[in-house]
Scaffold this active site. Structure first.
Site, PDB file in Angstrom:
ATOM      1  N   SER A   1     -31.710  25.485 129.482  1.00 51.38           N
ATOM      2  CA  SER A   1     -31.336  24.114 129.145  1.00 51.38           C
ATOM      3  C   SER A   1     -31.340  23.233 130.378  1.00 51.38           C
ATOM      4  O   SER A   1     -31.383  23.720 131.510  1.00 51.38           O
ATOM      5  CB  SER A   1     -29.936  24.062 128.504  1.00 51.38           C
ATOM      6  OG  SER A   1     -29.893  24.820 127.318  1.00 51.38           O
TER       7      SER A   1
ATOM      8  N   SER B   1     -34.115  26.014 124.531  1.00 51.38           N
ATOM      9  CA  SER B   1     -33.732  25.108 125.619  1.00 51.38           C
ATOM     10  C   SER B   1     -33.080  23.850 125.062  1.00 51.38           C
ATOM     11  O   SER B   1     -33.687  23.111 124.292  1.00 51.38           O
ATOM     12  CB  SER B   1     -34.971  24.739 126.443  1.00 51.38           C
ATOM     13  OG  SER B   1     -34.607  24.106 127.647  1.00 51.38           O
TER      14      SER B   1
ATOM     15  N   ASP C   1     -32.328  20.457 125.932  1.00 53.05           N
ATOM     16  CA  ASP C   1     -32.724  19.483 126.952  1.00 53.05           C
ATOM     17  C   ASP C   1     -32.248  18.095 126.541  1.00 53.05           C
ATOM     18  O   ASP C   1     -32.777  17.501 125.591  1.00 53.05           O
ATOM     19  CB  ASP C   1     -34.245  19.487 127.127  1.00 53.05           C
ATOM     20  CG  ASP C   1     -34.774  20.880 127.448  1.00 53.05           C
ATOM     21  OD1 ASP C   1     -34.115  21.581 128.232  1.00 53.05           O
ATOM     22  OD2 ASP C   1     -35.826  21.256 126.898  1.00 53.05           O
TER      23      ASP C   1
END
Length: 356
Positions: free
Chosen positions: A245, A283, A285
């Site tokens: 992340s 992830s 983000d």
């Protein structure tokens, strides 16, 4: 706390000190998010040298006061695999009502409760608050299930937040993070683009600052040159981190509304691609962008935003590189190790630029 432990103190360097220059725009005096007037940063670091490598980073806009309860803001989720506390209210109302706290995934909820304590202490009559807490998973190097973050750790980061160049690398919420196969952490950078219609309509320079908590996958790319860890660090290839992340916080003193700030936040996520991000399934983000500008100033027209877009992309790219270049090799839980980026293999993209 080590809010101002410099890279040099740790024997590590920032991108520009290593000859890696991103873009042509001038930086602010510190090349940091704290170049935006009134934006403070505080860290609390927990590192026992063995199984615990984690902490808290707080971004505190001093403009949030009893008289001014909210700042224009926006959130953009490049991939929503995360636990960004408070994001839906920012989306709905277009405002930030609290400092932004960053920490480890399983400590995010304890951090949110501590931030609520901070907000309630500053507004004894308030009955509703929206604490904002972001996270990345530092469980590859730290025993994340211990959930070691306490209210005191969060309050120390908030109350100790200050101006000046924030510490980077293995500090605060970046103590146990990894990115692109290497040890990473906290990084920051800034830009000073010239904007028509800024400074009350007369035009002039504005400041854009970024701070990142880097913890994502991909192949490190510096100035377009790939630096795969398995080729550059013997024996470094192996088990991949659990969770990937990135949290990005963008601050500016340009007078923008929430819709325009969302456009900046999107560019912040785009900038991850410049350093080789894989944007993988797991992830989370996220980018949060806010403006500290006086509400009295006229909003910038959309046609004038291009320099700000360039500033965000460059500042985030350099902040990500700083998060890696200032980090030190770390061995953590179950003997896992993530190595620092080897300086002798870096491409040099420039001789460095003076701050604006």
């Amino acid at each position: 706390m080590d809010n101002h432990l410099t890279a040099a103190t740790r024997g590590r360097a920032r991108a520009r000190e290593l000859g890696v220059v991103v873009g042509a725009l001038p930086t602010g005096p510190l090349n940091a998010i704290t170049d935006v007037e009134g934006v403070l940063v505080g860290h609390t670091t927990l590192d026992d040298g063995a199984d615990l490598h984690t902490g808290v980073t707080a971004i505190v806009p001093r403009q949030l006061t009893a008289e001014r309860r909210a700042l224009p803001a926006a959130v953009y989720a490049g991939n929503g695999y995360g636990k960004l506390v408070g994001s839906t209210q920012i989306d709905e109302l277009g405002v930030l009502e609290s400092p932004v706290v960053l920490t480890a995934t399983l400590s995010a909820f304890r951090a949110a409760d501590a931030l609520l304590t901070y907000l309630m202490d500053r507004s004894p009559e308030g009955i509703s608050f929206n604490p904002v807490v972001g996270e990345t998973n530092d469980g590859f190097l730290s025993d994340i299930r211990r959930r070691p973050i306490t209210e005191r750790h969060v309050l120390d980061a908030l109350e100790g937040a200050s101006g000046g160049l924030p510490a980077e690398g293995c500090v605060g919420a970046g103590t146990g993070t990894t990115a692109l196969g290497y040890k990473a952490g906290i990084g920051t950078s800034s830009r000073r683009p010239m904007i028509e219609g800024a400074a009350g309509g007369e035009g002039g320079a504005v400041t854009v600052g970024a701070l990142v908590q880097a913890n994502f996958g991909g192949v490190l790319t510096v100035g377009g040159v790939p630096m795969p860890v398995e080729e550059l660090v013997p024996g470094a290839a192996g088990e991949e981190p659990v969770g990937n992340s990135c949290m990005i916080v963008v601050a500016t003193d340009a007078p923008l509304d929430a819709r325009q700030l969302a456009r900046l936040a999107r560019r912040a996520i785009f900038a991850m691609g410049r350093v080789g991000a894989s944007y993988s399934n797991g992830s989370g983000d996220y980018a949060i962008a806010f403006s500290t500008a006086s509400p009295e100033l006229p909003r910038l027209p959309d046609a004038g935003l291009n320099p700000l877009f360039a500033a965000v992309m460059d500042a985030v790219e350099e902040a990500l590189l700083n998060s890696l270049f200032t980090a030190t090799t770390t061995t953590g839980v179950r003997g896992r190790t993530r190595h620092a980026v080897p300086y002798d293999r870096l491409p040099r993209t420039g001789a460095g630029q003076q701050a604006g």
